[in-house]
Design a protein around this motif. Structure first.
Motif, PDB file in Angstrom:
ATOM      1  N   THR A  89       0.863  -1.186   0.000  1.00 17.34           N
ATOM      2  CA  THR A  89       0.000   0.000   0.000  1.00 17.34           C
ATOM      3  C   THR A  89       0.895   1.230   0.000  1.00 17.34           C
ATOM      4  O   THR A  89       1.630   1.472   0.958  1.00 17.34           O
ATOM      5  N   VAL A  90       0.838   1.990  -1.082  1.00 18.34           N
ATOM      6  CA  VAL A  90       1.808   3.057  -1.335  1.00 18.34           C
ATOM      7  C   VAL A  90       1.189   4.425  -1.101  1.00 18.34           C
ATOM      8  O   VAL A  90       0.074   4.710  -1.559  1.00 18.34           O
ATOM      9  N   SER A  91       1.925   5.274  -0.409  1.00 18.16           N
ATOM     10  CA  SER A  91       1.546   6.686  -0.242  1.00 18.16           C
ATOM     11  C   SER A  91       2.814   7.479   0.039  1.00 18.16           C
ATOM     12  O   SER A  91       3.853   6.911   0.400  1.00 18.16           O
ATOM     13  N   ALA A 130       5.358   2.238   2.267  1.00 17.04           N
ATOM     14  CA  ALA A 130       5.054   1.045   1.468  1.00 17.04           C
ATOM     15  C   ALA A 130       4.819  -0.161   2.372  1.00 17.04           C
ATOM     16  O   ALA A 130       5.459  -1.213   2.211  1.00 17.04           O
ATOM     17  N   PRO A 131       3.900  -0.041   3.340  1.00 19.77           N
ATOM     18  CA  PRO A 131       3.606  -1.201   4.182  1.00 19.77           C
ATOM     19  C   PRO A 131       2.978  -2.312   3.355  1.00 19.77           C
ATOM     20  O   PRO A 131       2.415  -2.065   2.294  1.00 19.77           O
ATOM     21  N   SER A 183      10.689   4.206   2.159  1.00 23.16           N
ATOM     22  CA  SER A 183      11.884   4.890   1.671  1.00 23.16           C
ATOM     23  C   SER A 183      11.668   6.385   1.864  1.00 23.16           C
ATOM     24  O   SER A 183      10.698   6.809   2.505  1.00 23.16           O
ATOM     25  N   ILE A 184      12.575   7.186   1.323  1.00 20.72           N
ATOM     26  CA  ILE A 184      12.572   8.618   1.615  1.00 20.72           C
ATOM     27  C   ILE A 184      12.451   9.431   0.329  1.00 20.72           C
ATOM     28  O   ILE A 184      13.143   9.149  -0.661  1.00 20.72           O
ATOM     29  N   GLY A 244       0.533   5.250   6.399  1.00 18.37           N
ATOM     30  CA  GLY A 244      -0.023   6.124   5.377  1.00 18.37           C
ATOM     31  C   GLY A 244      -1.069   7.039   5.977  1.00 18.37           C
ATOM     32  O   GLY A 244      -1.408   6.934   7.166  1.00 18.37           O
ATOM     33  N   PRO A 245      -1.607   7.965   5.187  1.00 20.40           N
ATOM     34  CA  PRO A 245      -2.596   8.909   5.696  1.00 20.40           C
ATOM     35  C   PRO A 245      -3.856   8.202   6.190  1.00 20.40           C
ATOM     36  O   PRO A 245      -4.351   7.282   5.548  1.00 20.40           O
TER      37      PRO A 245
END
Length: 527
Positions: free
Chosen positions: A241-243, A292-293, A312-313, A331-332
């Protein structure tokens, strides 16, 4: 390396004018040395199987219309892992004439023996976008053989939305195991429990609970510029899950298909899926978390697993060389999550009427590493499907039932329906040889026959999934779960279109014809 393009040269070539497109050589050569290397992506050192000494493997870049000649040199020697190999180029539509270069072990080819080499011809045709390559032999890519394949379009219709699109803007997500895949597979076959990864990696770097604080990967940006991030889930199981903290994501591509720009805060990505997103570097100069959990089995089955460590950063020019000072989150909390059914193609092709409907029912045998599709657990044949077709196989009866091969006529529209399931787990089904219209996404109860997105990996499960594709590219194309543990356990089929057309048009090379005799002559420990 010769298949990398410098950022400045790439940006110059990406300007939409014919001169730059004409200046690109038609044929591009790439060399992948597949060998064992001791690496520590998450701080734990182990022997791996990687291309050119790195995980992920070197990114292969090309331009629309080019042909890739990818020479794979098999230098594997570690007896704890598979020593033969194949390489598949996920999402690339190999043509009927070139199906033998498609790389699916025991469907379109035999594996490459240790000490041998093979050159895959990969015509890219009109395809553009974000793809990847990986081993297609058993679960071998768990050991590291995976990398990006990017096809740039000098006339990209979204070119006015971003300023930077180069290798620095790749985000390659992967699940990582500290134990070799052969050992893990033996455990899976004995218990029916899919192995749980030790960590998640972003651009080849991760951390595990109790492990060393490996420096996170960094994506550098300059304030005021817009960036096309190409995100690839190269996992063999995990859902990421990307944010990005404080940065909305505008989706412009899904699995190689340009989309109507669609802005969200959070994207859930199944194994094998790819997205291009545009971010605007318009926040205060600082460091921001790229979250990216992942999920992939019960964390209690692997105490190394900690989903918050998968990150990551995003670093603005002028920001300190340090980790963000903000909290580590998943994430949000109230961000907009992508609903797959909301995606629309930039250029719409209305799905044609259905000629043939196939229903695929997925079942697992409780307590065993066995998955069935319509009560059949796929087993790779000793003689690859393509070889059988070239020798005259034409009907379903010509194939062993365990090959789960559906023989289809050419130039027809096939609809595949996956009935609803009792749980919401998603099996990411991937089609080789073409993509499909996603008529019904499991993210929505509704069917869309007006402007559905086309892609090549979609989740199957929950409220049901319906996909539709054309058999305009005859060949033996796998349609399988991209959780490779499940694929290895039988969750796969072969969609075989028009054997007669294959025999008429395919013309395999002498090198391809030698792959099977060489592989078959190997002792089991070298296969």
């Amino acid at each position: 390396m010769h298949f990398f393009l410098a950022s400045t040269a790439l940006l110059a070539l990406l300007k939409p004018h014919r001169a730059s497109a004409a200046s690109v050589d038609f044929i591009k050569t790439v060399t992948l040395d597949i060998a064992n290397h001791d690496l520590a992506p998450d701080g734990f050192q182990r022997s791996t199987i990687v291309a050119n000494g790195q995980y992920p493997g070197p990114a292969i870049t090309a331009f629309k219309g080019q042909k890739l000649l990818v020479t794979v040199n098999n230098k594997l020697t570690d007896s704890s892992m598979r020593r033969s190999t194949t390489v598949s180029f996920d999402g690339i539509f190999q043509t009927t004439e070139n199906a033998y270069n498609e790389g699916s072990a025991f469907v379109t080819t035999c594996p490459i023996a240790p000490g041998a080499s093979y050159t895959y011809e990969v015509p890219l045709g009109g395809q553009t976008g974000t793809y990847w390559y990986h081993s297609e032999l058993s679960v071998q890519y768990v050991d590291g053989l995976r990398g990006a394949l990017i096809i740039y379009d000098p006339f990209d219709p979204h070119r006015n939305l971003y300023d930077v699109d180069d290798l620095s803007t790749l985000l390659q997500l992967g699940d990582w195991w500290q134990i070799p895949s052969v050992t893990l597979l033996t455990g899976y076959e004995g218990t029916g429990i899919v192995p749980v990864s030790d960590s998640g990696t972003v651009n080849g770097i991760g951390r595990y609970q109790g492990g060393p604080a490996v420096p996170f990967a960094v994506t550098n940006v300059v304030s005021g510029k817009r960036y096309r991030l190409r995100i690839i889930n190269q996992s063999a199981r995990n859902v990421f899950t990307v944010s990005i903290d404080n940065h909305p994501l505008t989706i412009i591509e899904a699995d190689g298909v340009s989309t109507v720009p669609h802005t969200v805060d959070i994207i859930e990505m199944l194994a094998g899926q790819r997205y291009s997103v545009v971010i605007n570097a318009n926040q205060p100069v600082a460091n921001y978390w790229i979250n990216a959990p992942f999920v992939g089995g019960l964390p209690s089955r692997n105490l190394h697993q900690n989903a918050t460590l998968s990150r990551s950063i995003l670093r603005y020019k002028g920001a300190p060389i340090a980790e963000p000072t903000t909290p580590w989150t998943l994430g949000p909390v109230n961000g907009t999550v992508l609903v797959e059914a909301d995606l629309a193609p930039l250029v719409n092709t209305v799905p044609p009427p259905v000629d043939i409907t196939i229903s695929l029912d997925l079942q697992v045998v409780a307590g065993k590493a066995i998955w069935n599709v319509n009560n059949i657990s796929y087993l790779p044949p000793k003689v690859p499907t393509l070889n059988q077709v070239l020798a005259g196989a034409s009907n379903s009866a010509d194939f062993d039932p365990t090959e789960n091969t559906f023989v289809l006529p050419a130039h027809k529209t096939i609809q595949i329906e996956f009935p609803p399931t009792e749980d919401d787990d998603a099996h990411p089904f991937h089609l080789h040889g073409s993509n499909f219209w996603l008529i019904k996404s499991m993210s929505s109860p509704n069917q869309n026959t007006v402007n559905p997105i086309r892609r090549d990996v979609a989740g199957v499960g929950g409220s049901g999934t319906i996909v539709r594709f054309r058999t305009d590219n005859p060949g033996p194309w796998m349609f399988h779960c991209h959780i490779f543990w499940h694929k290895q356990a039988g969750l796969a089929t072969v969609m075989l279109s028009s054997p007669a057309d294959i025999r008429q048009n395919a013309n395999p090379s002498a090198a391809w014809k030698e792959l099977c005799p060489t592989y078959d002559a190997l002792p089991a420990e070298l296969q």
